[in-house]
Design a protein around this motif. Structure first.
Motif, short mmCIF file in Angstrom:
data_model
loop_
_atom_site.label_atom_id
_atom_site.label_comp_id
_atom_site.label_asym_id
_atom_site.label_seq_id
_atom_site.Cartn_x
_atom_site.Cartn_y
_atom_site.Cartn_z
N ALA A 189 -1.04 -3.51 -7.25
CA ALA A 189 -2.39 -3.68 -6.70
C ALA A 189 -2.84 -5.13 -6.81
N TYR B 72 -10.42 -3.84 -14.16
CA TYR B 72 -9.54 -3.21 -15.16
C TYR B 72 -10.35 -2.82 -16.40
N SER C 144 1.66 6.32 -7.16
CA SER C 144 0.56 7.21 -7.54
C SER C 144 0.95 8.68 -7.40
N ALA D 220 -7.37 10.27 -10.37
CA ALA D 220 -7.32 8.84 -10.07
C ALA D 220 -6.12 8.50 -9.19
N CYS D 221 -4.96 9.10 -9.49
CA CYS D 221 -3.76 8.81 -8.71
C CYS D 221 -3.86 9.36 -7.29
N SER E 24 -4.84 4.21 -0.29
CA SER E 24 -3.75 3.32 0.12
C SER E 24 -3.20 3.72 1.47
N THR F 277 -6.08 7.06 -5.39
CA THR F 277 -5.37 5.81 -5.09
C THR F 277 -4.41 6.00 -3.92
N ARG G 14 0.83 -1.20 0.00
CA ARG G 14 0.00 0.00 0.00
C ARG G 14 0.86 1.25 0.00
N ILE H 74 1.55 0.14 -11.33
CA ILE H 74 0.49 0.30 -10.33
C ILE H 74 -0.47 -0.88 -10.37
N TYR H 75 -0.87 -1.31 -11.55
CA TYR H 75 -1.80 -2.43 -11.67
C TYR H 75 -1.19 -3.71 -11.09
N LEU I 170 2.14 1.55 -3.53
CA LEU I 170 1.07 2.08 -4.38
C LEU I 170 0.94 3.59 -4.22
N ALA I 171 0.99 4.05 -2.98
CA ALA I 171 0.85 5.49 -2.73
C ALA I 171 2.01 6.26 -3.35
#
Length: 216
Positions: free
Chosen positions: A107, A131, A50, A161-162, A169, A165, A43, A103-104, A46-47
């Protein structure tokens, strides 16, 4: 990116180079990002990814000295703003590809970490559906916001979106305990198309048949 660059008068060879840098970033960064996601809370990774993409998109939509935006401005990619600016623009595209595409995968690895005995095929199917929904919703979001942001609509949608996310996260990191153990990125199946998903499903089905108890 090709559309925006072409509309700003960038030559075809420079457009091809920018796309090559974008996908080179995807290729080069997948290993270090994967290693980081295996060693740290996914997480957090991811952060960070993003926020890197969000920062680049902010630079993209900022008013530029030579035109409407920095990242998609033709003079910068053509070298008219100076060699340093040109090299910086292509390195920024390299970083964009290296942060955006993984990122995908990160996740997905997080989802597999939380499988807790559930079918990997089922999780892969849910990821692919999500997706696909995003792939359909994204162009509509750009179309709706085009009247407000013009050529920056795509960048603004990616930015939103980022940021969402990253916020989710970090929030989940502070409110929910992480998984007890990671599924190594190299071992986690992360199909991005229905064909890849079918291939992974077939392999997993064969493994389950091999592990199943044999009749007496």
């Amino acid at each position: 990116m090709p559309f925006y660059l072409r509309s700003h008068g960038v030559e075809e060879n420079l457009i091809a180079l920018s796309l090559a840098m974008l996908y080179l970033g995807r290729l080069v960064f997948q290993w270090p990002v994967g290693l980081l996601s295996d060693r740290f809370d996914r997480r957090t990774v991811l952060a960070v990814l993003s926020l890197v993409v969000a920062t680049i998109t902010v630079l993209e939509v900022m008013p530029g000295k030579f035109g409407s935006t920095y990242l998609y401005e033709g003079q910068i990619f053509a070298g008219e703003a100076g060699t340093v600016m040109q090299v910086g623009a292509f390195l920024l595209v390299l970083l964009l590809g290296g942060a955006l595409f993984p990122i995908y995968s990160v996740a997905s690895s997080l989802a597999f970490d939380r499988a807790e005995g559930r079918s990997m095929v089922g999780i892969s199917t849910a990821l692919l559906i999500a997706y696909s929904i995003g792939s359909i919703a994204g162009p509509f979001a750009v179309m709706v916001t085009d009247s407000l942001f013009g050529e920056s609509a795509l960048a603004v949608c990616i930015l939103v979106a980022c940021v969402l996310t990253a916020v989710v996260s970090l929030y989940k990191r502070t409110t929910t305990a992480g998984p007890s153990q990671h599924v190594p990125s190299a071992a986690a199946a992360v199909p991005e198309t229905s064909l890849e998903m079918a291939h992974v499903a077939g392999e997993q089905a064969e493994e389950q048949l091999e592990d199943a108890p044999k009749p007496a």
